[in-house]
Design an enzyme around this catalytic site. Sequence first.
Site, mmCIF file in Angstrom:
data_model
loop_
_atom_site.group_PDB
_atom_site.id
_atom_site.type_symbol
_atom_site.label_atom_id
_atom_site.label_comp_id
_atom_site.label_asym_id
_atom_site.label_seq_id
_atom_site.Cartn_x
_atom_site.Cartn_y
_atom_site.Cartn_z
ATOM 1 N N GLU A 1 -0.762 -15.996 1.095
ATOM 2 C CA GLU A 1 -0.877 -14.748 1.849
ATOM 3 C C GLU A 1 -0.812 -14.977 3.359
ATOM 4 O O GLU A 1 -1.021 -14.053 4.147
ATOM 5 C CB GLU A 1 -2.183 -14.027 1.480
ATOM 6 C CG GLU A 1 -2.235 -13.577 0.024
ATOM 7 C CD GLU A 1 -3.516 -12.828 -0.310
ATOM 8 O OE1 GLU A 1 -4.351 -12.636 0.601
ATOM 9 O OE2 GLU A 1 -3.674 -12.430 -1.476
ATOM 10 N N ALA B 1 -14.031 -10.831 3.369
ATOM 11 C CA ALA B 1 -13.773 -9.543 2.726
ATOM 12 C C ALA B 1 -12.400 -9.571 2.082
ATOM 13 O O ALA B 1 -11.566 -10.428 2.380
ATOM 14 C CB ALA B 1 -13.860 -8.407 3.742
ATOM 15 N N GLY C 1 -11.275 9.542 7.830
ATOM 16 C CA GLY C 1 -10.355 10.522 8.381
ATOM 17 C C GLY C 1 -8.898 10.269 8.018
ATOM 18 O O GLY C 1 -8.057 11.132 8.266
ATOM 19 N N PHE D 1 0.854 -1.180 0.000
ATOM 20 C CA PHE D 1 0.000 0.000 0.000
ATOM 21 C C PHE D 1 0.890 1.230 0.000
ATOM 22 O O PHE D 1 2.099 1.133 0.201
ATOM 23 C CB PHE D 1 -0.930 0.003 1.217
ATOM 24 C CG PHE D 1 -1.813 -1.208 1.308
ATOM 25 C CD1 PHE D 1 -2.807 -1.427 0.378
ATOM 26 C CD2 PHE D 1 -1.624 -2.142 2.314
ATOM 27 C CE1 PHE D 1 -3.611 -2.542 0.443
ATOM 28 C CE2 PHE D 1 -2.433 -3.268 2.396
ATOM 29 C CZ PHE D 1 -3.424 -3.467 1.457
ATOM 30 N N GLU E 1 -9.985 3.911 1.476
ATOM 31 C CA GLU E 1 -10.628 2.650 1.106
ATOM 32 C C GLU E 1 -12.157 2.784 1.060
ATOM 33 O O GLU E 1 -12.785 3.276 2.004
ATOM 34 C CB GLU E 1 -10.255 1.548 2.093
ATOM 35 C CG GLU E 1 -10.799 0.187 1.688
ATOM 36 C CD GLU E 1 -10.318 -0.918 2.609
ATOM 37 O OE1 GLU E 1 -10.435 -2.090 2.219
ATOM 38 O OE2 GLU E 1 -9.826 -0.616 3.711
ATOM 39 N N GLU F 1 -2.927 -16.569 5.085
ATOM 40 C CA GLU F 1 -4.287 -16.314 5.559
ATOM 41 C C GLU F 1 -4.894 -17.585 6.138
ATOM 42 O O GLU F 1 -4.788 -18.659 5.544
ATOM 43 C CB GLU F 1 -5.132 -15.811 4.385
ATOM 44 C CG GLU F 1 -6.534 -15.375 4.730
ATOM 45 C CD GLU F 1 -7.267 -14.846 3.509
ATOM 46 O OE1 GLU F 1 -7.792 -13.723 3.583
ATOM 47 O OE2 GLU F 1 -7.308 -15.551 2.476
#
Length: 218
Positions: free
Chosen positions: A168, A101, A140, A34, A144, A170
Amino acid sequence: MSATPPPRHPKAPPIPPHPGLEILEDEVVWAQRFALQRVRFRYTRFDGAPSGILTWELWRRGQGVLVLPYDPATDRVALIEQFRLPALSAGMAPVMTECPAGLLEAGEDAEASARRELAEETGLAARAMAPIGRFMLMQGGCDEVVHFFCGQVDLSAASATTHGLVAEGEETRVITLPAGDAFRLVAENRIENAPAALSLMWLQLNRARLRAEWIPSR
């Protein structure tokens, strides 16, 4: 001859223009999976006066999807549990109860992404998808936007299983429970993440309609 600046992170484009907004500095200060952007700006206040100069760090995550699996025939929902380091750092239990998600791939359709995440994290397949809405989670400090869905699934033979992408790191554990029990978890603040709570409250309001639409004999 000046060096050519490196290309910007694909998830950190310049801030788009907006009436009354003046961008003084826009810098990508971190660019791994990111991006983190530092922006100095001023904007026009509600009274028409210019604001002071503000410096904000902006975490660029892009768009995501969430799906609440619901079986209208058995009136049950499926949720997942997984370890969350940020929850532990906030002083909360690190294993959170959530909805499946994930993030949209570049150019991916939101519903297609929701179906993919549902399969990856629960092993379930959606027979139909009902859109819940589009929401920001951290307006704030993060850009996303998450597309929420409710997916019609068959939970008649569902059991506690683990899933997730090994690449990943996960691991997601599936739990199933009656819809009414899930609603009580929200009412008792035992669902401690906003996306899952919001999705379950939406289902509580739309449950009768979904059962009428998704069970033809009703």
